[in-house]
Enzyme design. Structure first.
Site, short mmCIF file in Angstrom:
data_model
loop_
_atom_site.label_atom_id
_atom_site.label_comp_id
_atom_site.label_asym_id
_atom_site.label_seq_id
_atom_site.Cartn_x
_atom_site.Cartn_y
_atom_site.Cartn_z
N GLU A 239 -7.75 -7.99 -2.47
CA GLU A 239 -7.68 -9.79 -3.15
C GLU A 239 -7.25 -9.85 -4.67
OE1 GLU A 239 -11.24 -11.40 -1.90
OE2 GLU A 239 -10.78 -10.49 0.26
C1 LIG Z 1 -7.78 -2.63 3.84
C2 LIG Z 1 -7.26 -4.26 3.63
C3 LIG Z 1 -7.26 -5.14 4.54
C4 LIG Z 1 -6.54 -6.10 3.45
N1 LIG Z 1 -6.42 -7.15 3.94
C5 LIG Z 1 -6.07 -8.66 3.46
C6 LIG Z 1 -6.25 -9.64 4.20
O1 LIG Z 1 -6.48 -9.90 4.82
N2 LIG Z 1 -5.56 -10.64 4.03
C7 LIG Z 1 -4.41 -10.88 3.06
O2 LIG Z 1 -3.60 -12.04 3.06
N3 LIG Z 1 -4.15 -9.32 2.44
C8 LIG Z 1 -5.46 -8.27 2.71
N4 LIG Z 1 -5.10 -7.43 1.96
C9 LIG Z 1 -3.84 -6.88 1.28
C10 LIG Z 1 -3.53 -6.97 -0.30
O3 LIG Z 1 -4.60 -7.37 -0.73
C11 LIG Z 1 -2.68 -5.67 -0.78
O4 LIG Z 1 -2.76 -5.00 -0.32
C12 LIG Z 1 -2.96 -6.00 -2.12
O5 LIG Z 1 -3.07 -7.17 -2.71
C13 LIG Z 1 -1.73 -5.47 -3.61
O6 LIG Z 1 -0.77 -5.87 -2.61
P1 LIG Z 1 0.12 -4.61 -2.55
O7 LIG Z 1 -0.95 -3.14 -1.29
O8 LIG Z 1 1.67 -4.81 -2.06
O9 LIG Z 1 0.51 -3.60 -3.77
P2 LIG Z 1 1.37 -3.70 -4.45
O10 LIG Z 1 1.28 -5.18 -5.19
O11 LIG Z 1 3.15 -3.12 -4.32
O12 LIG Z 1 1.26 -3.31 -5.67
C14 LIG Z 1 1.15 -2.01 -6.27
C15 LIG Z 1 0.83 -1.56 -7.21
O13 LIG Z 1 1.69 -1.76 -8.50
C16 LIG Z 1 0.14 -2.47 -9.24
N5 LIG Z 1 0.99 -3.89 -9.73
C17 LIG Z 1 1.82 -5.28 -8.57
N6 LIG Z 1 2.41 -5.68 -9.52
C18 LIG Z 1 2.04 -5.48 -10.83
C19 LIG Z 1 2.28 -6.21 -12.28
N7 LIG Z 1 3.01 -7.50 -12.15
N8 LIG Z 1 1.13 -5.81 -13.26
C20 LIG Z 1 1.07 -4.36 -13.41
N9 LIG Z 1 1.04 -3.88 -12.05
C21 LIG Z 1 1.46 -3.94 -10.60
C22 LIG Z 1 -0.83 -2.35 -8.88
O14 LIG Z 1 -1.58 -3.06 -9.35
C23 LIG Z 1 -0.67 -1.61 -7.82
O15 LIG Z 1 -1.67 -0.64 -8.50
C24 LIG Z 1 -5.55 -6.12 2.51
C25 LIG Z 1 -5.47 -4.66 2.33
C26 LIG Z 1 -5.98 -3.46 2.87
C27 LIG Z 1 -5.62 -2.29 2.72
#
Ligand SMILES: Cc1cc2nc3c(=O)[nH]c(=O)nc-3n(C[C@H](O)[C@H](O)[C@H](O)COP(=O)(O)OP(=O)(O)OC[C@H]3O[C@@H](n4cnc5c(N)ncnc54)[C@H](O)[C@@H]3O)c2cc1C
Length: 379
Positions: free
Chosen positions: A363
């Site tokens: 989130e």
């Molecule tokens: C158990 C679980 C439940 C979930 N449930 C849902 C759900 O119900 N619905 C849904 O839609 N999603 C859901 N998610 C997805 C979750 O919200 C995302 O995993 C999260 O938003 C991060 O996206 P990502 O994993 O692609 O990481 P990325 O966006 O790839 O980020 C990787 C790293 O880079 C950093 N980063 C990325 N962009 C920037 C920036 N501009 N500046 C600085 N740092 C940055 C991030 O902070 C992180 O440390 C869930 C995830 C999990 C693991």
């Protein structure tokens, strides 16, 4: 800041606490070990009125508020953070946007069964190449007469495969950037809407995250939530409320681990006395308590701001960041207080530590919360 809650709202929070103690506690360890999501638990929560806490009786809810919802999520998560998440996603991420942006017909058709617990909800935003960068998704919705045709996929979908109702975000016009995304209410069983892989995770084992697949899924135009092009705004506002929920979940995780650590420190004897008598341990407990109370203030403050209506993005971001960091610190210290036993699956603190980690990620990662907070400071 007034955190007083009405007597009727206290009842619903107590109901959540009793449910956690009687229904969740006896099986939480087994469900974590076996990594199973028990849908019957959510159904029972629905029967008790726990799945529609902040929504009015006219929409199947109990007419309490967002502070009571946060407190109920905290109570559930003290015992079981997996059910805490499933509950939070259902109530905040799926039901809230329908409550806020839905037409009266959409509320009657979708919010009512969600809030009454007859149906379970989910929220589909994240895609393989669109996590933090939510606008980089490739799911599309093309309007054809009185319906839209959805193609693409979503990942990490909490309650995926179980939820009868999912709020799905798709690009209606990529060239318009943040004004080119729209939100749709999609029902389970719609032809072409199927499920892919389930995630195998470090923590929150007792809830489910699945891939959602859309292949030429026909969604009636009547299921467009808000106006075409409002999807990104709806997603971001929904996540503001979700962050209050994740803050409450994190607070509950910290409190649960802390209670186990206090009990153990009074029971475990080394050098002829309970380890709680060593200042190294008692001061660690003192710091844990201080952190929990700071997080509680911020989470309740954000929930009150949510009740008041105006903008609560900043309060929600601060509450989510601080509470999730506190959950990670407190659960790590709880494992430390248990010593070697804390590292084993015989005791629950390792589960709390695994469960705490995700609250810093979903989130909106805590780096996103830093962006929201610094953006507000430097505006
Ligand atoms: C158990 C679980 C439940 C979930 N449930 C849902 C759900 O119900 N619905 C849904 O839609 N999603 C859901 N998610 C997805 C979750 O919200 C995302 O995993 C999260 O938003 C991060 O996206 P990502 O994993 O692609 O990481 P990325 O966006 O790839 O980020 C990787 C790293 O880079 C950093 N980063 C990325 N962009 C920037 C920036 N501009 N500046 C600085 N740092 C940055 C991030 O902070 C992180 O440390 C869930 C995830 C999990 C693991």
């Amino acid at each position: 800041m007034d955190f007083a809650i009405r007597d009727m709202d206290k009842d619903i929070v107590k109901l959540a606490a009793d449910f956690a103690a009687k229904r969740l506690a006896p099986t939480v360890h087994e469900r974590d070990e076996k990594e199973v999501f028990d849908r019957a638990i959510l159904d029972e929560m629905g029967e008790l009125g726990l799945l529609g806490i902040p929504y009015g009786e006219e929409y199947g809810g109990v007419g309490a508020d967002f502070l009571s919802l946060a407190m109920a999520c905290e109570e559930i998560s003290k015992t079981d953070a997996s059910i805490g998440l499933s509950f939070e996603v259902h109530t905040n991420l799926c039901s809230w946007p329908i409550w806020k942006y839905g037409t009266e017909e959409q509320k009657q058709q979708y919010l009512k069964p969600l809030a009454s617990g007859e149906k379970l909800g989910a929220f589909g935003l994240t895609e393989p190449n669109a996590g933090t960068d939510a606008l980089n998704g490739s799911t599309t919705a093309v309007k054809q007469g009185d319906h839209y045709v959805l193609n693409g996929s979503k990942v990490f979908n909490t309650n995926g495969g179980e939820a009868e109702i999912t709020v799905v975000f798709a690009a209606t016009d990529k060239s318009k950037g943040s004004k080119g995304m729209s939100a749709f209410i999609v029902e389970k069983g719609t032809p072409g809407f199927t499920y892919g892989k389930s995630e195998i995770k470090m923590g929150i084992h007792a809830c489910v995250q699945k891939e959602l697949v859309f292949q030429d899924v026909v969604v009636p135009a009547a299921n467009l939530l808000g106006k075409e092009g409002e999807g990104f705004k709806i997603a971001m506002q929904t996540l503001d409320g979700g962050r209050v929920g994740v803050g409450a979940q994190a607070l509950g995780i910290a409190e649960g681990a802390f209670a186990h650590a206090v009990k153990y420190s009074k029971e475990r004897v080394q050098f002829g006395k309970p380890i709680a008598k060593f200042q190294a341990i008692s001061f660690m407990l003192a710091d844990m308590k201080a952190k929990i109370e700071s997080a509680r203030y911020l989470v309740y403050k954000a929930a009150v701001a949510m009740n008041e209506g105006g903008s609560y993005s900043l309060d929600a971001a601060i509450a989510k960041k601080v509470a999730s960091d506190v959950a990670m610190q407190v659960t790590t210290d709880a494992v430390q207080i248990f010593g070697g036993y804390g590292f084993t699956r015989e005791y629950p603190v390792e589960r709390y530590m695994r469960d705490a980690k995700i609250t810093q990620i979903y989130e909106g990662t805590n780096q996103v919360q830093q962006m929201v907070i610094s953006g507000a400071i430097l505006r």
